[in-house]
Write an enzyme that holds these catalytic residues in place. Structure first.
Site, PDB file in Angstrom:
ATOM      1  N   GLU A 147     -27.713 -15.587   6.015  1.00 56.41           N
ATOM      2  CA  GLU A 147     -27.133 -14.342   5.491  1.00 56.41           C
ATOM      3  C   GLU A 147     -28.146 -13.228   5.245  1.00 56.41           C
ATOM      4  O   GLU A 147     -28.145 -12.590   4.188  1.00 56.41           O
ATOM      5  CB  GLU A 147     -26.356 -14.654   4.210  1.00 56.41           C
ATOM      6  CG  GLU A 147     -25.289 -15.716   4.414  1.00 56.41           C
ATOM      7  CD  GLU A 147     -24.502 -16.056   3.142  1.00 56.41           C
ATOM      8  OE1 GLU A 147     -24.855 -15.571   2.060  1.00 56.41           O
ATOM      9  OE2 GLU A 147     -23.513 -16.798   3.261  1.00 56.41           O
ATOM     10  N   ASN A 195     -27.961 -18.261  10.455  1.00 57.46           N
ATOM     11  CA  ASN A 195     -26.586 -18.547  10.036  1.00 57.46           C
ATOM     12  C   ASN A 195     -26.030 -17.384   9.197  1.00 57.46           C
ATOM     13  O   ASN A 195     -26.731 -16.840   8.349  1.00 57.46           O
ATOM     14  CB  ASN A 195     -26.620 -19.830   9.176  1.00 57.46           C
ATOM     15  CG  ASN A 195     -25.263 -20.422   8.896  1.00 57.46           C
ATOM     16  OD1 ASN A 195     -24.486 -20.683   9.825  1.00 57.46           O
ATOM     17  ND2 ASN A 195     -24.954 -20.664   7.629  1.00 57.46           N
ATOM     18  N   HIS A 200     -15.578 -18.615   7.571  1.00 58.94           N
ATOM     19  CA  HIS A 200     -14.688 -18.709   6.418  1.00 58.94           C
ATOM     20  C   HIS A 200     -13.509 -17.786   6.723  1.00 58.94           C
ATOM     21  O   HIS A 200     -13.573 -16.582   6.505  1.00 58.94           O
ATOM     22  CB  HIS A 200     -15.422 -18.278   5.148  1.00 58.94           C
ATOM     23  CG  HIS A 200     -16.548 -19.195   4.783  1.00 58.94           C
ATOM     24  ND1 HIS A 200     -16.321 -20.492   4.357  1.00 58.94           N
ATOM     25  CD2 HIS A 200     -17.890 -19.037   4.827  1.00 58.94           C
ATOM     26  CE1 HIS A 200     -17.494 -21.076   4.126  1.00 58.94           C
ATOM     27  NE2 HIS A 200     -18.457 -20.220   4.410  1.00 58.94           N
ATOM     28  N   GLU A 230     -19.326 -23.536   8.896  1.00 59.53           N
ATOM     29  CA  GLU A 230     -18.748 -23.687   7.544  1.00 59.53           C
ATOM     30  C   GLU A 230     -17.253 -23.379   7.549  1.00 59.53           C
ATOM     31  O   GLU A 230     -16.739 -22.701   6.662  1.00 59.53           O
ATOM     32  CB  GLU A 230     -19.443 -22.739   6.552  1.00 59.53           C
ATOM     33  CG  GLU A 230     -20.947 -22.888   6.502  1.00 59.53           C
ATOM     34  CD  GLU A 230     -21.622 -22.003   5.446  1.00 59.53           C
ATOM     35  OE1 GLU A 230     -20.922 -21.475   4.562  1.00 59.53           O
ATOM     36  OE2 GLU A 230     -22.843 -21.849   5.523  1.00 59.53           O
ATOM     37  N   ASP A 265     -13.436 -22.941   7.079  1.00 53.29           N
ATOM     38  CA  ASP A 265     -12.269 -23.233   6.248  1.00 53.29           C
ATOM     39  C   ASP A 265     -11.279 -22.090   6.453  1.00 53.29           C
ATOM     40  O   ASP A 265     -11.648 -21.043   6.974  1.00 53.29           O
ATOM     41  CB  ASP A 265     -12.613 -23.474   4.771  1.00 53.29           C
ATOM     42  CG  ASP A 265     -13.545 -22.458   4.150  1.00 53.29           C
ATOM     43  OD1 ASP A 265     -13.676 -21.337   4.693  1.00 53.29           O
ATOM     44  OD2 ASP A 265     -14.147 -22.770   3.100  1.00 53.29           O
TER      45      ASP A 265
HETATM   46  C1  XIL Z   1     -21.374 -22.633  -1.439  1.00 54.86           C
HETATM   47  C2  XIL Z   1     -21.068 -24.035  -1.930  1.00 54.86           C
HETATM   48  O1  XIL Z   1     -19.983 -24.528  -1.189  1.00 54.86           O
HETATM   49  C3  XIL Z   1     -20.746 -24.014  -3.409  1.00 54.86           C
HETATM   50  O2  XIL Z   1     -20.599 -25.337  -3.898  1.00 54.86           O
HETATM   51  C4  XIL Z   1     -21.859 -23.299  -4.181  1.00 54.86           C
HETATM   52  O3  XIL Z   1     -21.499 -23.175  -5.527  1.00 54.86           O
HETATM   53  C5  XIL Z   1     -22.117 -21.930  -3.587  1.00 54.86           C
HETATM   54  O4  XIL Z   1     -22.396 -22.047  -2.201  1.00 54.86           O
HETATM   55  N1  XIL Z   1     -22.046 -19.534   2.549  1.00 54.86           N
HETATM   56  C6  XIL Z   1     -23.002 -20.512   2.610  1.00 54.86           C
HETATM   57  C7  XIL Z   1     -22.855 -21.735   1.772  1.00 54.86           C
HETATM   58  O5  XIL Z   1     -23.925 -20.430   3.426  1.00 54.86           O
HETATM   59  O6  XIL Z   1     -24.094 -22.260   1.382  1.00 54.86           O
HETATM   60  C8  XIL Z   1     -22.003 -21.479   0.563  1.00 54.86           C
HETATM   61  O7  XIL Z   1     -21.801 -22.717  -0.101  1.00 54.86           O
HETATM   62  C9  XIL Z   1     -20.692 -20.845   0.980  1.00 54.86           C
HETATM   63  C10 XIL Z   1     -20.926 -19.521   1.646  1.00 54.86           C
END
Ligand code: XIL
Length: 325
Positions: A133, A174, A210, A239, A241
């Site tokens: 990020e 990422n 996401h 990641e 969802d």
């Molecule tokens: C999130 C985790 O899922 C949580 O448990 C934590 O509190 C915060 O981070 N982008 C990312 C991940 O790269 O590392 C994040 O994970 C979600 C968003």
């Protein structure tokens, strides 16, 4: 007969990596979670345990217990491991205050961190999210403790330090919100193109994915995957969802969600992206349940398994897609 196959069986047959983010505490105390994580996925990634904050409880100590637990669990079940993440602006240790360091000291700090963590898991972790990020939503460089002190150069350094200590592991950039072709993914494309032109050792780009409702558009994701591949990069969904704005969720959310999962997996496989990681195992473990006010704004059932680790329609949709292709 195919009904007896797990998602993992189908993914293995198809040569696809299907992953989940893992929480070591839940692994230790919940047998259903343990069973689902080991039998349904062939790739695992620690959800938090490899981040700088959890890894470094005090200035002079590392605590690798949680990260080791996930890596060992993965090894015991022949899963591939993704490492997440080395350089990020979030989840830094509480004791860490950037203003206590000169830029040169900060560089040394980051180099030591990368050398220590990547070095420890040499040969065991297959891919690292080296930088997470680093680009802001409008496409500019995100202002972070790292960029403030070290400028854009910290990106090139981070990848080089990781490569220095591990010649074999795949190194990823990422980010979120850059899954489709848009302003942010354009900026990341330009950034990675610039770094590659300088021989910075970057192997791939991770698209977090996401998703919210029917955003991002699966066709646009496929187009985005292809252009990064044309740069010579691997592309992985890191990641995934699928949530909905509360109040805007469809009346049959599970079916609509399944269809979206199907479309995305289909588009990714078509485009040649063969690693798809979901951000958790069951809905009860989803970060969207508890993170800040997300739980109030978004529905909290974004994954392939429900709170009791029963497969959801999305699970069957992903499995069918892998079987069909
Ligand atoms: C999130 C985790 O899922 C949580 O448990 C934590 O509190 C915060 O981070 N982008 C990312 C991940 O790269 O590392 C994040 O994970 C979600 C968003």
């Amino acid at each position: 007969m195919s009904n007896e196959q797990t998602l993992r069986d189908v993914a293995d047959e198809r040569g696809v990596s299907l992953g989940a983010a893992i929480d070591p505490d839940t692994l230790r105390r919940n047998p259903s979670y343990w069973k689902t994580a080991s039998s349904e996925f062939n790739l695992l990634t620690p959800e938090n345990a490899l981040k700088m904050g959890p890894l470094r409880p005090s200035r002079h100590t590392y605590d690798f217990r949680d990260a080791d637990a996930v890596v060992e669990f993965g090894e015991n079940h022949d899963a591939t491991i993704r490492g997440h993440t080395l350089v990020w602006h979030n989840q830094k240790p509480d004791w860490f205050q950037a203003w206590e360091y000169t830029p040169e000291q900060l560089r040394a700090f980051l180099r030591d961190h990368i050398h220590t963590v990547v070095g420890r898991y040499h040969g065991r972790i297959d891919a690292w999210d080296v930088v997470n990020e680093a680009v802001a939503d409008d496409g500019s460089m995100r202002r972070t403790v790292w960029s403030d002190a070290l400028g854009e150069e910290y990106l090139a350094d981070a990848f080089r330090w990781a490569r220095e200590i591990d010649p074999d592991v795949d190194l990823y950039y990422n980010d979120y919100g850059a899954d489709e072709v848009n302003e942010k993914s354009d900026a990341i494309y330009d950034l990675l193109e610039r770094l590659l032109a300088r021989d910075v050792p970057i192997d791939g780009v991770g698209l977090q994915l996401h998703a919210l409702g029917d955003w991002p558009d699966p066709d646009s994701i496929a187009e985005n995957v292809r252009r990064f591949q044309d740069l010579g990069l691997e592309v992985e969904i890191t990641e995934m969802d699928v949530a909905y704005h509360r109040g805007e969720a469809p009346s049959n959310p599970l079916e609509v969600q399944a269809e979206y999962y199907r479309d995305v997996v289909d588009a990714c496989l078509e485009a040649g992206c063969e690693t798809i990681v979901t951000w958790g195992v069951g809905d009860g473990n989803s970060w969207l349940r508890g993170f800040k006010d997300f739980g109030e704004r978004y529905t909290g059932d974004p994954l392939l398994f429900d709170d009791r680790y029963e497969p959801k329609p999305a699970y069957h949709a992903v499995k069918d897609t892998l079987q069909d292709q």
